[in-house]
Write a protein that holds these residues in place. Structure first.
Motif, PDB file in Angstrom:
ATOM      1  N   LEU A 192       0.825  -1.229   0.042  1.00  0.00           N
ATOM      2  CA  LEU A 192       0.097  -0.034  -0.001  1.00  0.00           C
ATOM      3  C   LEU A 192       0.810   1.099   0.028  1.00  0.00           C
ATOM      4  O   LEU A 192       1.563   1.385   0.678  1.00  0.00           O
ATOM      5  CB  LEU A 192      -0.980  -0.159   1.425  1.00  0.00           C
ATOM      6  CG  LEU A 192      -1.990  -1.237   1.261  1.00  0.00           C
ATOM      7  CD1 LEU A 192      -2.468  -1.174   2.879  1.00  0.00           C
ATOM      8  CD2 LEU A 192      -2.872  -1.037   0.054  1.00  0.00           C
ATOM      9  N   GLU A 193       0.520   2.335  -0.853  1.00  0.00           N
ATOM     10  CA  GLU A 193       1.285   3.626  -0.834  1.00  0.00           C
ATOM     11  C   GLU A 193       0.484   4.375  -0.050  1.00  0.00           C
ATOM     12  O   GLU A 193      -0.779   4.664  -0.314  1.00  0.00           O
ATOM     13  CB  GLU A 193       1.381   4.026  -2.499  1.00  0.00           C
ATOM     14  CG  GLU A 193       2.183   5.183  -2.578  1.00  0.00           C
ATOM     15  CD  GLU A 193       2.016   5.802  -3.799  1.00  0.00           C
ATOM     16  OE1 GLU A 193       2.526   6.891  -4.021  1.00  0.00           O
ATOM     17  OE2 GLU A 193       1.940   5.046  -4.770  1.00  0.00           O
ATOM     18  N   ILE A 194       1.229   4.806   1.118  1.00  0.00           N
ATOM     19  CA  ILE A 194       0.351   5.816   1.872  1.00  0.00           C
ATOM     20  C   ILE A 194       0.587   7.295   1.297  1.00  0.00           C
ATOM     21  O   ILE A 194       1.820   7.605   0.684  1.00  0.00           O
ATOM     22  CB  ILE A 194       1.064   5.826   3.387  1.00  0.00           C
ATOM     23  CG1 ILE A 194       0.886   4.299   3.673  1.00  0.00           C
ATOM     24  CG2 ILE A 194       0.255   6.583   4.185  1.00  0.00           C
ATOM     25  CD1 ILE A 194       1.676   4.213   5.213  1.00  0.00           C
ATOM     26  N   GLY A 195      -0.177   8.106   1.244  1.00  0.00           N
ATOM     27  CA  GLY A 195       0.184   9.536   0.840  1.00  0.00           C
ATOM     28  C   GLY A 195      -1.322  10.400   0.795  1.00  0.00           C
ATOM     29  O   GLY A 195      -2.228   9.946   1.183  1.00  0.00           O
ATOM     30  N   PRO A 196      -1.020  11.593   0.215  1.00  0.00           N
ATOM     31  CA  PRO A 196      -2.149  12.528   0.216  1.00  0.00           C
ATOM     32  C   PRO A 196      -3.420  11.898  -0.966  1.00  0.00           C
ATOM     33  O   PRO A 196      -2.871  11.143  -1.896  1.00  0.00           O
ATOM     34  CB  PRO A 196      -1.650  13.822  -0.365  1.00  0.00           C
ATOM     35  CG  PRO A 196      -0.244  13.651   0.254  1.00  0.00           C
ATOM     36  CD  PRO A 196       0.213  12.218  -0.129  1.00  0.00           C
ATOM     37  N   LEU A 244      -5.334  12.780  -3.010  1.00  0.00           N
ATOM     38  CA  LEU A 244      -5.214  13.481  -4.520  1.00  0.00           C
ATOM     39  C   LEU A 244      -3.785  13.248  -5.217  1.00  0.00           C
ATOM     40  O   LEU A 244      -3.776  13.541  -6.518  1.00  0.00           O
ATOM     41  CB  LEU A 244      -5.303  15.196  -4.610  1.00  0.00           C
ATOM     42  CG  LEU A 244      -6.637  15.411  -3.911  1.00  0.00           C
ATOM     43  CD1 LEU A 244      -6.712  17.060  -4.007  1.00  0.00           C
ATOM     44  CD2 LEU A 244      -7.935  14.869  -4.693  1.00  0.00           C
ATOM     45  N   ASP A 245      -2.769  12.422  -4.540  1.00  0.00           N
ATOM     46  CA  ASP A 245      -1.726  12.130  -5.195  1.00  0.00           C
ATOM     47  C   ASP A 245      -1.776  10.686  -6.010  1.00  0.00           C
ATOM     48  O   ASP A 245      -0.445  10.280  -6.158  1.00  0.00           O
ATOM     49  CB  ASP A 245      -0.362  12.140  -4.421  1.00  0.00           C
ATOM     50  CG  ASP A 245      -0.044  13.849  -4.041  1.00  0.00           C
ATOM     51  OD1 ASP A 245      -0.875  14.585  -4.804  1.00  0.00           O
ATOM     52  OD2 ASP A 245       0.633  13.949  -3.149  1.00  0.00           O
ATOM     53  N   GLY A 246      -2.897   9.985  -5.734  1.00  0.00           N
ATOM     54  CA  GLY A 246      -3.045   8.475  -6.233  1.00  0.00           C
ATOM     55  C   GLY A 246      -2.598   7.770  -5.261  1.00  0.00           C
ATOM     56  O   GLY A 246      -2.347   6.317  -5.491  1.00  0.00           O
ATOM     57  N   ALA A 247      -2.541   7.902  -4.049  1.00  0.00           N
ATOM     58  CA  ALA A 247      -2.143   6.755  -2.897  1.00  0.00           C
ATOM     59  C   ALA A 247      -3.228   5.899  -2.933  1.00  0.00           C
ATOM     60  O   ALA A 247      -4.218   5.920  -3.195  1.00  0.00           O
ATOM     61  CB  ALA A 247      -2.050   7.747  -1.611  1.00  0.00           C
ATOM     62  N   ASP A 248      -2.706   4.727  -2.119  1.00  0.00           N
ATOM     63  CA  ASP A 248      -3.693   3.728  -1.719  1.00  0.00           C
ATOM     64  C   ASP A 248      -4.351   3.742  -0.475  1.00  0.00           C
ATOM     65  O   ASP A 248      -5.436   3.300  -0.179  1.00  0.00           O
ATOM     66  CB  ASP A 248      -3.055   2.377  -1.629  1.00  0.00           C
ATOM     67  CG  ASP A 248      -2.364   2.048  -3.109  1.00  0.00           C
ATOM     68  OD1 ASP A 248      -2.786   2.242  -4.079  1.00  0.00           O
ATOM     69  OD2 ASP A 248      -1.116   1.798  -3.052  1.00  0.00           O
TER      70      ASP A 248
END
Length: 487
Positions: free
Chosen positions: A315-319, A321-325
């Protein structure tokens, strides 16, 4: 510069009499102010209730198809603004854009669904004992409905309360959460436009922002409010239930839970890890139906935990609106609460198998981010396995057979959603029959429910009065009248 949003009361947009506003911030970057909203007062709440009461008879007398038209036209306008609503939701609540878009789509579908139901929802005809007699029932609106909604599904939950209330002829006063009110204020713009287009009575819909302690209580206790529907924490829900029932109002509460998933000996560990991971880490674990207790057969425990860690690591953690999971938690208080729960679990002897802290890096330093967390070496009576953790968390226990698994699944005071992953049909049937939860799923994540079926919990998860969604959601907002017509 962030826009300032007003309350919608008695057919008009207006500022709070306090003159005070509060900031709604982006949980992925708390320096960003998404919107400014009204910090409403008791007087504002009372005026909203009085407006709803004044419109009560006119809206109840409006034919069902016309009430449905209001909902249908609202849904059309929301659909036209789908992308805007999804982005707003993602920015103020933190859901990924995909999750936000799915929730907005669900809210639109809810309005469409109840628009159609409004046309044929009535009572039923029965056979009388006497000749020359009609015997039938009708369903009449309760009157003014007070709706108090949370931040974690900020457009779906207000929709599945408001749409059936309006479809059945009630007027509404809705208090939105301070953390994520903007997306439903925009939905209210759609509703207001639809109401103006069909010349609906002013006061049918009233929507306020502000603190629960300030405006929640007058909505619950006002003598002109006939029914109260609340979704949120158990502590607040219990208080609302007492206040409403003391005032002889109809009340419905949906509260927290501690949802289990059993992984049986016959389950494929990789498939089970995906089902559990989706239920535990989707929407950052901020769902009342999120998986938190996993009960794994001892023979597949090690492989399952390894697969679940791989899922979490992917899982990509992030904002949002940045395409995170996986996005951030909705506010700092929720993040701190999750971190405190993990610390307590370690003190009780649990092992953090994966995650358990805040991610490092510039991307995360101004947001409420946390890693997906897997705990092992947990016992059922640990606080972290009995009390709801409203974040991306799961604790893994072992069981030697289906009997022990069922006992562990039921070893909580909550009872909202439960699941089992198995290829053994007998085990699946036993689980369905013996687990004490309001929603039970086989080979599927505990999160998510179709909008046309009843939703609600058992035990401490709910007031156990009425279910939400589907036709059951309409039943809550109506009362039955029985008619004997002799001719």
């Amino acid at each position: 510069m962030a826009n300032t949003y007003e309350n919608y009361v008695d057919g008009e947009w207006s500022a709070s009499e306090t003159g005070e506003i509060f900031d709604v911030r982006n949980p992925a970057d708390t320096r960003e102010i998404v919107a400014k909203c009204q910090d409403s007062s008791v007087r504002d709440a009372n005026e909203a209730v009085e407006a709803a009461a004044a419109a009560e008879d006119a809206w109840a007398d409006t034919p069902g198809p016309a009430r449905g038209k209001l909902l249908r036209e609202t849904a059309k306008r929301m659909d036209d603004r789908h992308d805007e609503l999804a982005e707003t939701l993602a920015r103020e609540e933190g859901k990924t854009l995909g999750e936000a878009g799915g929730e907005v789509g669900r809210a639109i579908d809810i309005f469409y669904y109840y628009a159609e139901k409004a046309m044929d929802y009535a009572g039923k005809r029965s056979q009388p004992n006497a000749d020359g007699q009609n015997l039938y029932t009708v369903r009449e609106p309760m009157g003014v409905a007070g709706l108090i909604v949370p931040w974690n599904y900020p457009i779906a939950i207000p929709s599945w309360k408001m749409a059936p209330a309006l479809a059945t002829g009630n007027t509404v006063v809705c208090k939105l959460s301070r953390d994520a009110p903007t997306v439903f204020l925009k939905a209210t713009e759609c509703l207001a436009e639809a109401a103006d287009a069909m010349d609906a009575p002013d006061g049918v819909v009233n929507v306020l922002t502000g603190s629960g302690s300030e405006i929640g209580e007058p909505i619950v206790t006002h003598e002109q409010v006939d029914t109260v529907s609340f979704t949120g924490s158990r502590s607040v829900g219990d208080m609302i239930y007492e206040q409403a029932t003391d005032a002889h109002k109809r009340v419905q509460t949906e509260l927290g839970s501690k949802n289990p998933t059993v992984v049986s000996e016959s389950a494929d560990p990789e498939e089970a890890a995906e089902i559990v991971g989706n239920g535990a880490f989707g929407v950052t674990g901020q769902a009342c139906t999120a998986t938190e207790r996993v009960i794994v057969h001892e023979s597949v425990h090690d492989e399952f935990v390894s697969e679940l860690a791989e899922y979490a690591d992917s899982l990509e953690i992030g904002p949002a609106l940045d395409g995170a999971d996986m996005g951030p938690q909705a506010n700092r208080s929720e993040l701190d609460s999750t971190l405190d729960d993990i610390t307590t679990a370690k003190e009780e002897g649990a092992t953090v198998f994966y995650g358990g802290g805040e991610p490092d890096g510039e991307t995360y330093e101004n947001g409420n981010f946390i890693e997906p967390t897997i705990l092992t070496d947990v016992e059922s009576d640990m606080a972290v396995m009995q009390e709801e953790v409203f974040g991306p968390f799961v604790g893994v226990m072992t069981a030697s057979d289906i009997d022990e698994a069922l006992a562990l699944a039921n070893d909580v005071e909550f009872g909202l959603a439960a699941g089992i992953v198995t290829d053994n049909h007998s085990e699946a049937n036993r689980f369905v029959n013996e687990v004490d939860f309001g929603v039970v799923k086989v080979n599927e994540s505990t999160t998510g429910l179709e909008l046309h079926v009843p939703f609600g919990g058992m035990d401490a998860s709910s007031s156990e009065t009425y279910r939400e969604q589907g036709e059951e959601g309409m039943n809550y907002f109506t009362i039955i009248k029985t008619i004997y017509d002799n001719y």
